[in-house]
Design a protein around this motif. Sequence first.
Motif, PDB file in Angstrom:
ATOM      1  N   VAL A  47       7.924  -0.254 -13.201  1.00 17.65           N
ATOM      2  CA  VAL A  47       7.029   0.459 -14.114  1.00 17.65           C
ATOM      3  C   VAL A  47       6.243   0.652 -13.196  1.00 17.65           C
ATOM      4  CG1 VAL A  47       5.897   0.472 -15.226  1.00 17.65           C
ATOM      5  CG2 VAL A  47       7.843  -1.041 -15.859  1.00 17.65           C
ATOM      6  N   PRO A  48       5.712   1.811 -12.575  1.00 17.72           N
ATOM      7  CA  PRO A  48       4.477   2.208 -12.080  1.00 17.72           C
ATOM      8  C   PRO A  48       3.375   1.955 -12.570  1.00 17.72           C
ATOM      9  CG  PRO A  48       5.697   3.976 -13.128  1.00 17.72           C
ATOM     10  CD  PRO A  48       6.610   2.817 -13.535  1.00 17.72           C
ATOM     11  N   PRO A  49       2.236   1.229 -11.076  1.00 20.45           N
ATOM     12  CA  PRO A  49       1.085   0.376 -11.039  1.00 20.45           C
ATOM     13  C   PRO A  49       0.445   1.592 -12.822  1.00 20.45           C
ATOM     14  CG  PRO A  49       1.561   1.287  -9.572  1.00 20.45           C
ATOM     15  CD  PRO A  49       2.251   2.359  -9.977  1.00 20.45           C
ATOM     16  N   GLU A  50       0.093   2.451 -12.493  1.00 22.83           N
ATOM     17  CA  GLU A  50      -0.065   2.720 -13.764  1.00 22.83           C
ATOM     18  C   GLU A  50       0.106   2.311 -15.030  1.00 22.83           C
ATOM     19  OE1 GLU A  50       2.431   6.396 -13.163  1.00 22.83           O
ATOM     20  OE2 GLU A  50       1.246   5.051 -12.106  1.00 22.83           O
ATOM     21  N   GLN A  51       1.508   1.860 -15.237  1.00 24.17           N
ATOM     22  CA  GLN A  51       2.272   1.855 -17.201  1.00 24.17           C
ATOM     23  C   GLN A  51       1.978   0.387 -17.177  1.00 24.17           C
ATOM     24  OE1 GLN A  51       5.585   4.329 -17.081  1.00 24.17           O
ATOM     25  NE2 GLN A  51       4.984   5.961 -16.505  1.00 24.17           N
ATOM     26  N   LEU A  52       1.290  -0.680 -16.201  1.00 22.65           N
ATOM     27  CA  LEU A  52       1.784  -1.836 -16.723  1.00 22.65           C
ATOM     28  C   LEU A  52       0.966  -2.235 -17.157  1.00 22.65           C
ATOM     29  CD1 LEU A  52       1.747  -2.726 -11.429  1.00 22.65           C
ATOM     30  CD2 LEU A  52       3.623  -3.317 -13.507  1.00 22.65           C
ATOM     31  N   ASP A  53       0.818  -3.504 -18.116  1.00 19.92           N
ATOM     32  CA  ASP A  53       0.620  -3.821 -19.907  1.00 19.92           C
ATOM     33  C   ASP A  53       0.096  -4.928 -19.075  1.00 19.92           C
ATOM     34  OD1 ASP A  53      -0.157  -5.047 -21.760  1.00 19.92           O
ATOM     35  OD2 ASP A  53       1.788  -3.824 -23.090  1.00 19.92           O
ATOM     36  N   VAL A  54      -1.465  -5.081 -19.277  1.00 19.97           N
ATOM     37  CA  VAL A  54      -1.970  -6.055 -18.630  1.00 19.97           C
ATOM     38  C   VAL A  54      -2.437  -6.964 -19.940  1.00 19.97           C
ATOM     39  CG1 VAL A  54      -2.869  -4.907 -16.696  1.00 19.97           C
ATOM     40  CG2 VAL A  54      -4.110  -4.573 -19.578  1.00 19.97           C
ATOM     41  N   TYR A 334      -6.811 -13.144 -12.704  1.00 18.23           N
ATOM     42  CA  TYR A 334      -8.409 -13.852 -12.608  1.00 18.23           C
ATOM     43  C   TYR A 334      -8.312 -12.384 -11.759  1.00 18.23           C
ATOM     44  CZ  TYR A 334      -7.366 -18.625 -12.725  1.00 18.23           C
ATOM     45  OH  TYR A 334      -6.927 -19.799 -13.538  1.00 18.23           O
ATOM     46  N   GLY A 335      -8.035 -11.273 -11.476  1.00 13.60           N
ATOM     47  CA  GLY A 335      -9.052 -10.767 -10.556  1.00 13.60           C
ATOM     48  C   GLY A 335      -9.546  -9.488 -11.462  1.00 13.60           C
ATOM     49  N   ALA A 336     -10.234  -8.653 -11.157  1.00 11.62           N
ATOM     50  CA  ALA A 336     -10.603  -7.451 -11.774  1.00 11.62           C
ATOM     51  C   ALA A 336      -9.562  -6.202 -11.853  1.00 11.62           C
ATOM     52  CB  ALA A 336     -12.606  -6.962 -10.852  1.00 11.62           C
ATOM     53  N   ASP A 337      -8.796  -6.517 -11.695  1.00 10.68           N
ATOM     54  CA  ASP A 337      -7.802  -5.169 -11.937  1.00 10.68           C
ATOM     55  C   ASP A 337      -6.529  -5.562 -12.267  1.00 10.68           C
ATOM     56  OD1 ASP A 337      -5.849  -2.821 -11.829  1.00 10.68           O
ATOM     57  OD2 ASP A 337      -7.297  -1.589 -10.535  1.00 10.68           O
ATOM     58  N   PRO A 338      -5.719  -6.323 -12.654  1.00  8.83           N
ATOM     59  CA  PRO A 338      -4.995  -7.305 -12.618  1.00  8.83           C
ATOM     60  C   PRO A 338      -3.335  -6.402 -12.496  1.00  8.83           C
ATOM     61  CG  PRO A 338      -5.798  -7.772 -14.436  1.00  8.83           C
ATOM     62  CD  PRO A 338      -6.844  -6.329 -14.210  1.00  8.83           C
ATOM     63  N   ALA A 339      -3.281  -5.042 -12.621  1.00 11.66           N
ATOM     64  CA  ALA A 339      -2.247  -4.625 -12.314  1.00 11.66           C
ATOM     65  C   ALA A 339      -2.588  -4.046 -11.021  1.00 11.66           C
ATOM     66  CB  ALA A 339      -2.562  -3.411 -13.451  1.00 11.66           C
ATOM     67  N   ALA A 340      -3.110  -3.534  -9.932  1.00 19.08           N
ATOM     68  CA  ALA A 340      -3.081  -3.529  -8.891  1.00 19.08           C
ATOM     69  C   ALA A 340      -2.831  -4.108  -8.093  1.00 19.08           C
ATOM     70  CB  ALA A 340      -4.559  -2.542  -8.419  1.00 19.08           C
ATOM     71  N   GLU A 341      -3.533  -5.621  -8.481  1.00 22.18           N
ATOM     72  CA  GLU A 341      -3.435  -6.579  -7.592  1.00 22.18           C
ATOM     73  C   GLU A 341      -2.051  -7.157  -7.718  1.00 22.18           C
ATOM     74  OE1 GLU A 341      -5.946 -10.157  -7.856  1.00 22.18           O
ATOM     75  OE2 GLU A 341      -7.243  -9.485  -7.563  1.00 22.18           O
ATOM     76  N   TYR A 342      -0.840  -6.933  -9.193  1.00 20.96           N
ATOM     77  CA  TYR A 342       0.101  -7.690  -9.741  1.00 20.96           C
ATOM     78  C   TYR A 342       0.656  -6.263  -8.547  1.00 20.96           C
ATOM     79  CZ  TYR A 342       4.797  -7.239 -11.145  1.00 20.96           C
ATOM     80  OH  TYR A 342       5.489  -7.116 -11.118  1.00 20.96           O
ATOM     81  N   ALA A 343       0.497  -5.235  -8.355  1.00 14.59           N
ATOM     82  CA  ALA A 343       1.886  -3.923  -7.478  1.00 14.59           C
ATOM     83  C   ALA A 343       1.118  -4.389  -6.116  1.00 14.59           C
ATOM     84  CB  ALA A 343       0.846  -2.211  -8.188  1.00 14.59           C
ATOM     85  N   VAL A 344       0.556  -4.803  -5.543  1.00 16.85           N
ATOM     86  CA  VAL A 344       0.607  -4.994  -3.921  1.00 16.85           C
ATOM     87  C   VAL A 344       0.902  -6.222  -3.739  1.00 16.85           C
ATOM     88  CG1 VAL A 344      -1.094  -6.439  -1.957  1.00 16.85           C
ATOM     89  CG2 VAL A 344      -2.152  -4.261  -3.703  1.00 16.85           C
ATOM     90  N   TYR A 345       0.887  -7.278  -4.321  1.00 12.29           N
ATOM     91  CA  TYR A 345       2.366  -8.292  -4.789  1.00 12.29           C
ATOM     92  C   TYR A 345       3.809  -7.706  -4.049  1.00 12.29           C
ATOM     93  CZ  TYR A 345      -1.029 -12.083  -3.570  1.00 12.29           C
ATOM     94  OH  TYR A 345      -2.249 -12.962  -2.393  1.00 12.29           O
ATOM     95  N   ARG A 346       3.927  -6.917  -5.314  1.00  9.58           N
ATOM     96  CA  ARG A 346       4.839  -6.069  -5.966  1.00  9.58           C
ATOM     97  C   ARG A 346       5.496  -5.468  -4.479  1.00  9.58           C
ATOM     98  NH1 ARG A 346       5.814  -2.092 -10.823  1.00  9.58           N
ATOM     99  NH2 ARG A 346       4.575  -1.141  -9.243  1.00  9.58           N
ATOM    100  N   ALA A 347       4.336  -4.181  -3.915  1.00 13.62           N
ATOM    101  CA  ALA A 347       4.886  -3.839  -2.694  1.00 13.62           C
ATOM    102  C   ALA A 347       5.314  -4.930  -0.788  1.00 13.62           C
ATOM    103  CB  ALA A 347       3.861  -3.208  -2.326  1.00 13.62           C
ATOM    104  N   LEU A 348       4.270  -5.934  -1.284  1.00 12.20           N
ATOM    105  CA  LEU A 348       4.727  -6.743   0.041  1.00 12.20           C
ATOM    106  C   LEU A 348       6.553  -7.705  -0.634  1.00 12.20           C
ATOM    107  CD1 LEU A 348       1.273  -8.850  -0.276  1.00 12.20           C
ATOM    108  CD2 LEU A 348       2.710  -7.053   1.510  1.00 12.20           C
ATOM    109  N   ALA A 349       6.960  -7.897  -1.873  1.00  9.42           N
ATOM    110  CA  ALA A 349       8.053  -8.385  -1.822  1.00  9.42           C
ATOM    111  C   ALA A 349       8.833  -7.168  -1.572  1.00  9.42           C
ATOM    112  CB  ALA A 349       8.047  -8.375  -2.951  1.00  9.42           C
ATOM    113  N   VAL A 350       8.524  -6.363  -1.737  1.00  8.99           N
ATOM    114  CA  VAL A 350       9.933  -5.129  -1.632  1.00  8.99           C
ATOM    115  C   VAL A 350      10.018  -4.962  -0.171  1.00  8.99           C
ATOM    116  CG1 VAL A 350      10.162  -2.244  -1.767  1.00  8.99           C
ATOM    117  CG2 VAL A 350      10.215  -3.908  -4.057  1.00  8.99           C
TER     118      VAL A 350
END
Length: 365
Positions: A47-54, A334-350
């Motif tokens: 899912v695109p980062p802007e569509q992630l459900d927090v 725990y972060g200020a922007d959960p979707a952004a932090e998740y998206a970074v880890y997803r990017a690192l995994a890929v």
Amino acid sequence: MELLIFLIAVVMIGGLIVLPALRRRRGGRETLKGAMRATDPGEYGFVPPEQLDVRLPGPDPQLIEVLEEVQSGQDWQPAARLLALTDATSELRWQRVQTLAGAAAHALAQAPGRGGMWLRTWRVAAPEDPGAAAVQAEFLVRQAMLDPSSQDFRMILEEARDVCHEAARLAPDDPVPYIVELGVARGLPYRQADFEELWTKVTDRAPHHMGAHLAALHYWCEKWHGSQDRADRFTHAAAAAAPGKSLLPALPLFGVFEHLPEVNLVRSLYQSDVVTKAVEGALYAVRQAPADHPVLPHVRHLLIWFLVRSERYADAMEQLRHVDGHVGAVPWSYGADPAAEYAVYRALAVAGWEGRGGSPATLPK
């Protein structure tokens, strides 16, 4: 290299100083290419980062529908009906109470004084509804924990405790009011003897409730009223006593997470025996638990965090495949922007997955 620098900066917000996932296994060009490829989540069906459900850790179509109705019309009745139809002894009820309270708290933060009015209306219109009382109690705990240094901190938690007791009176067999009170106990704080008495009330009703154990763990952590050793004993005892198909074998991983150093300069930490055993316990729990266990997404999200840091990219991609789209869980919350932090880890995994020869075509379905 700008993208690489951006990824490093964002992940460091979460306390990560060393980024082994971005080591240049095949040279800088390939690693950067993998990170850039991750910015197009559609290749993997992500899912695109802007569509992630927090709001939620994982899918719950009924709850999502209710949230949309409540937020669009400020009508509390869909929430009341949903909780009334949710088994009081199930972990799904705890999850739904958490999410509804979180939605009200978020609405209030977005519109101070007006947001979340549906919850206040619900409590006034249906004072004998145990679901309303449980949601309000959780809402109050969340409000207090926003600023533990506030002069109102204790007053809000004392009100939350009163509402917990009211919810317990209205639904004596429901463990949720007592689970919510575990958060009150952490903040006020309760003496250990009083906390253990409260914990007995929880376990009398739901002895193997994963959500309850997650709530209790915070009390025993070093940053609150216990120690790393006390938290370890709590998590390992629960894991050892877990029945079949339980998620409790994953509890030690949450204990490890809560006691990680804020700054880590040792690359090998995430390949250490302590972390590896906790990760393996969580993976075992995930494989054994029912696919529809409402707390399962919570475990998968924390696994993603550890698996990426451990450079176990194939395992991380497997967990991403199950939870992508929802990010309302620790550690992202725990972060200020959960979707952004998740998206970074997803990017690192890929990036790590592709650095080892993986591709969208080779990702198991």
